[in-house]
Design a protein around this motif. Structure first.
Motif, mmCIF file in Angstrom:
data_model
loop_
_atom_site.group_PDB
_atom_site.id
_atom_site.type_symbol
_atom_site.label_atom_id
_atom_site.label_comp_id
_atom_site.label_asym_id
_atom_site.label_seq_id
_atom_site.Cartn_x
_atom_site.Cartn_y
_atom_site.Cartn_z
ATOM 1 N N PHE A 188 12.708 8.394 -10.685
ATOM 2 C CA PHE A 188 13.973 9.033 -11.287
ATOM 3 C C PHE A 188 13.497 8.876 -13.022
ATOM 4 C CE2 PHE A 188 16.352 7.528 -7.675
ATOM 5 C CZ PHE A 188 16.628 8.836 -7.158
ATOM 6 N N SER A 189 14.057 10.006 -13.649
ATOM 7 C CA SER A 189 13.732 10.024 -14.960
ATOM 8 C C SER A 189 14.313 8.668 -15.727
ATOM 9 C CB SER A 189 14.363 11.178 -15.497
ATOM 10 O OG SER A 189 14.335 11.197 -16.951
ATOM 11 N N ASN A 190 13.578 8.281 -16.346
ATOM 12 C CA ASN A 190 13.963 7.003 -17.253
ATOM 13 C C ASN A 190 14.446 7.246 -18.597
ATOM 14 O OD1 ASN A 190 11.405 7.303 -18.456
ATOM 15 N ND2 ASN A 190 10.415 5.716 -17.146
ATOM 16 N N GLY A 191 14.394 8.452 -19.058
ATOM 17 C CA GLY A 191 14.680 9.019 -20.260
ATOM 18 C C GLY A 191 13.460 9.097 -21.449
ATOM 19 N N HIS A 192 12.127 8.803 -20.743
ATOM 20 C CA HIS A 192 11.138 8.673 -21.452
ATOM 21 C C HIS A 192 9.894 9.683 -20.887
ATOM 22 C CE1 HIS A 192 12.564 5.066 -23.582
ATOM 23 N NE2 HIS A 192 12.351 4.444 -22.369
ATOM 24 N N ARG A 193 8.852 9.643 -21.391
ATOM 25 C CA ARG A 193 7.883 10.912 -21.097
ATOM 26 C C ARG A 193 6.533 10.261 -20.336
ATOM 27 N NH1 ARG A 193 9.945 12.966 -25.779
ATOM 28 N NH2 ARG A 193 8.131 12.100 -27.057
ATOM 29 N N VAL A 194 6.737 8.926 -20.138
ATOM 30 C CA VAL A 194 5.647 8.323 -19.410
ATOM 31 C C VAL A 194 6.161 7.630 -18.052
ATOM 32 C CG1 VAL A 194 3.598 6.418 -19.422
ATOM 33 C CG2 VAL A 194 4.318 8.120 -21.543
ATOM 34 N N TYR A 195 5.187 7.874 -17.112
ATOM 35 C CA TYR A 195 5.742 7.198 -15.650
ATOM 36 C C TYR A 195 4.550 6.602 -15.062
ATOM 37 C CZ TYR A 195 9.929 9.888 -16.635
ATOM 38 O OH TYR A 195 10.834 10.439 -17.006
ATOM 39 N N THR A 196 4.769 5.574 -14.325
ATOM 40 C CA THR A 196 3.513 4.574 -13.776
ATOM 41 C C THR A 196 3.798 4.381 -12.418
ATOM 42 O OG1 THR A 196 4.452 2.393 -14.630
ATOM 43 C CG2 THR A 196 3.372 3.830 -16.011
ATOM 44 N N ASN A 200 2.622 21.385 -19.267
ATOM 45 C CA ASN A 200 3.926 20.273 -19.554
ATOM 46 C C ASN A 200 3.546 18.855 -19.163
ATOM 47 O OD1 ASN A 200 5.242 22.604 -20.413
ATOM 48 N ND2 ASN A 200 7.001 22.165 -18.975
ATOM 49 N N TYR A 201 2.340 18.555 -18.687
ATOM 50 C CA TYR A 201 2.158 17.504 -18.379
ATOM 51 C C TYR A 201 0.781 16.896 -17.999
ATOM 52 C CZ TYR A 201 1.445 19.257 -13.367
ATOM 53 O OH TYR A 201 1.046 19.911 -12.489
ATOM 54 N N SER A 202 0.253 15.664 -18.101
ATOM 55 C CA SER A 202 -1.197 15.492 -17.524
ATOM 56 C C SER A 202 -1.141 14.239 -16.834
ATOM 57 C CB SER A 202 -1.825 15.106 -18.849
ATOM 58 O OG SER A 202 -1.442 14.147 -19.946
ATOM 59 N N VAL A 203 -2.114 14.013 -15.768
ATOM 60 C CA VAL A 203 -2.111 13.092 -14.932
ATOM 61 C C VAL A 203 -3.470 12.380 -14.783
ATOM 62 C CG1 VAL A 203 -1.956 12.582 -12.436
ATOM 63 C CG2 VAL A 203 -0.480 14.496 -13.219
ATOM 64 N N GLN A 204 -3.476 11.139 -14.846
ATOM 65 C CA GLN A 204 -4.535 9.987 -14.539
ATOM 66 C C GLN A 204 -4.162 9.200 -13.490
ATOM 67 O OE1 GLN A 204 -5.911 8.343 -18.300
ATOM 68 N NE2 GLN A 204 -4.568 9.531 -19.496
ATOM 69 N N LYS A 205 -5.121 8.640 -12.824
ATOM 70 C CA LYS A 205 -4.598 7.432 -11.947
ATOM 71 C C LYS A 205 -3.512 6.571 -12.309
ATOM 72 C CE LYS A 205 -6.675 4.256 -8.473
ATOM 73 N NZ LYS A 205 -8.007 3.732 -7.850
ATOM 74 N N GLY A 206 -2.592 6.457 -11.686
ATOM 75 C CA GLY A 206 -1.501 5.490 -12.290
ATOM 76 C C GLY A 206 -0.680 5.963 -13.276
ATOM 77 N N LEU A 259 1.420 9.330 -15.137
ATOM 78 C CA LEU A 259 1.975 10.697 -15.374
ATOM 79 C C LEU A 259 2.539 10.982 -16.888
ATOM 80 C CD1 LEU A 259 3.208 13.474 -14.648
ATOM 81 C CD2 LEU A 259 5.101 12.277 -13.517
ATOM 82 N N THR A 260 2.049 11.654 -17.647
ATOM 83 C CA THR A 260 2.444 11.636 -18.905
ATOM 84 C C THR A 260 3.096 13.128 -19.100
ATOM 85 O OG1 THR A 260 0.830 10.329 -19.988
ATOM 86 C CG2 THR A 260 1.998 11.770 -21.530
ATOM 87 N N LEU A 261 4.351 13.496 -19.676
ATOM 88 C CA LEU A 261 5.025 14.690 -19.782
ATOM 89 C C LEU A 261 4.672 15.130 -21.573
ATOM 90 C CD1 LEU A 261 8.216 14.112 -18.204
ATOM 91 C CD2 LEU A 261 6.297 14.842 -17.286
ATOM 92 N N ASN A 262 4.281 16.333 -21.531
ATOM 93 C CA ASN A 262 3.911 16.691 -22.803
ATOM 94 C C ASN A 262 4.888 17.567 -23.392
ATOM 95 O OD1 ASN A 262 1.195 15.772 -22.260
ATOM 96 N ND2 ASN A 262 0.492 17.651 -21.241
ATOM 97 N N THR A 263 5.967 17.631 -22.997
ATOM 98 C CA THR A 263 7.077 18.310 -23.585
ATOM 99 C C THR A 263 7.874 17.451 -24.609
ATOM 100 O OG1 THR A 263 8.584 17.277 -21.834
ATOM 101 C CG2 THR A 263 7.752 19.481 -21.220
#
Length: 271
Positions: free
Chosen positions: A196-204, A239-245, A247-251
């Motif tokens: 769920f969105s935490n209001g930020h652009r980085v997810y782990t 709109n995003y980039s992915v690395q292992k572990g 997820l970064t949103l570029n928006t």
């Protein structure tokens, strides 16, 4: 074990009032310049209108053109997105790919659906055996479902959630068939990272909803393709980039707090 390499591309547009015909000129080029690719045997396409996966019977697609065959046009400003996944020639062999949909509608009480429940105006092929397809995607009211939420056997779709979809909600089971040039069906491993969105652009991995899975965000180098849905809308790759572990949103803006974030990984094996 070898897996297929795929190129995922996306056409993005916004609907104008009463618009049913879309061309390359309508593309939102800030999200890419894919254009509308012609159908081919090594490419699968999926159309999403306002976040809802559309059955093949509702549109026609040819080079540079998309024509909606529905009675009503999308509302002005609705997203019109075509996902293209092209396999090309892999490990020295051609790949033949196709996809189709089974569409039904919830009555608010059932969790098991059969071929007889299919809305035949959207197709009539029924629910295939898992042994006959590479993988399934299930959308309920436009939301891509985690694997834990459903089971499929030939002619039967079972929802395994505690809550049932409200009456009149569309249920769309999409299935993909990927074969090599010798006609051998290729199997796939599919995983969805859900948060769920935490209001930020980085997810782990720590943000993952554990009831749907605990594998975290896999290494994208070890998958055939990946797709990101935010609040049910398929996101363009810019709109995003992915690395292992990670997820970064570029928006510029982060999703609203609580919006579902689903990152799907598909790995299709050559044997």
């Amino acid at each position: 074990q070898l897996f297929l390499l795929a190129i995922a591309r996306q056409y993005n547009a916004l609907a104008n009032a009463n618009q049913k015909h879309y061309t390359n000129a309508d593309e939102l080029t800030e999200y890419g310049q894919t254009g509308i690719l012609p159908p081919s045997e090594d490419t699968v396409n999926s159309l999403f209108v306002n976040g809802m996966l559309q059955p093949d019977a509702t549109y026609a697609l040819w080079a540079g053109n998309l024509l909606l065959l529905t009675d009503n046009a999308p509302i002005k400003g609705a997203t019109v997105i075509i996902s293209f996944v092209t396999f090309g020639k892999n490990h020295g062999k051609n790949v033949i790919a196709s996809n189709d949909t089974y569409v039904t509608q919830s009555d608010g009480t059932k969790r098991v659906f059969y071929n007889s429940d299919e809305l035949i105006e959207y197709g009539g092929h029924g629910i295939p055996s898992p042994d006959a397809v590479s993988f399934f995607n299930l959308y309920v009211n436009g939301t891509l479902q985690p694997r834990t939420n459903f089971r499929v056997s030939e002619g039967v779709l079972e929802l395994t959630t505690t809550d049932l979809p409200p009456a009149s909600v569309k249920i769309v089971l999409e299935y993909f068939t990927i074969k090599d040039e010798d006609g051998k069906l290729l199997n796939a491993q599919v995983y969805e990272y859900n948060a769920f969105s935490n209001g930020h652009r980085v997810y782990t991995n720590a943000d993952e909803i554990a009831m749907y899975g605990t594998q975290g965000i896999p290494d994208p180098a070890l998958s055939s393709s990946e797709h990101l849905f935010i609040n049910n809308i398929l996101q363009p790759s810019v709109n995003y980039s992915v690395q292992k572990g990670l997820l970064t949103l570029n928006t510029a803006d982060a999703p609203l707090v609580g919006a579902p974030v689903t990152l799907q990984f598909v790995c299709i094996f050559t044997s």
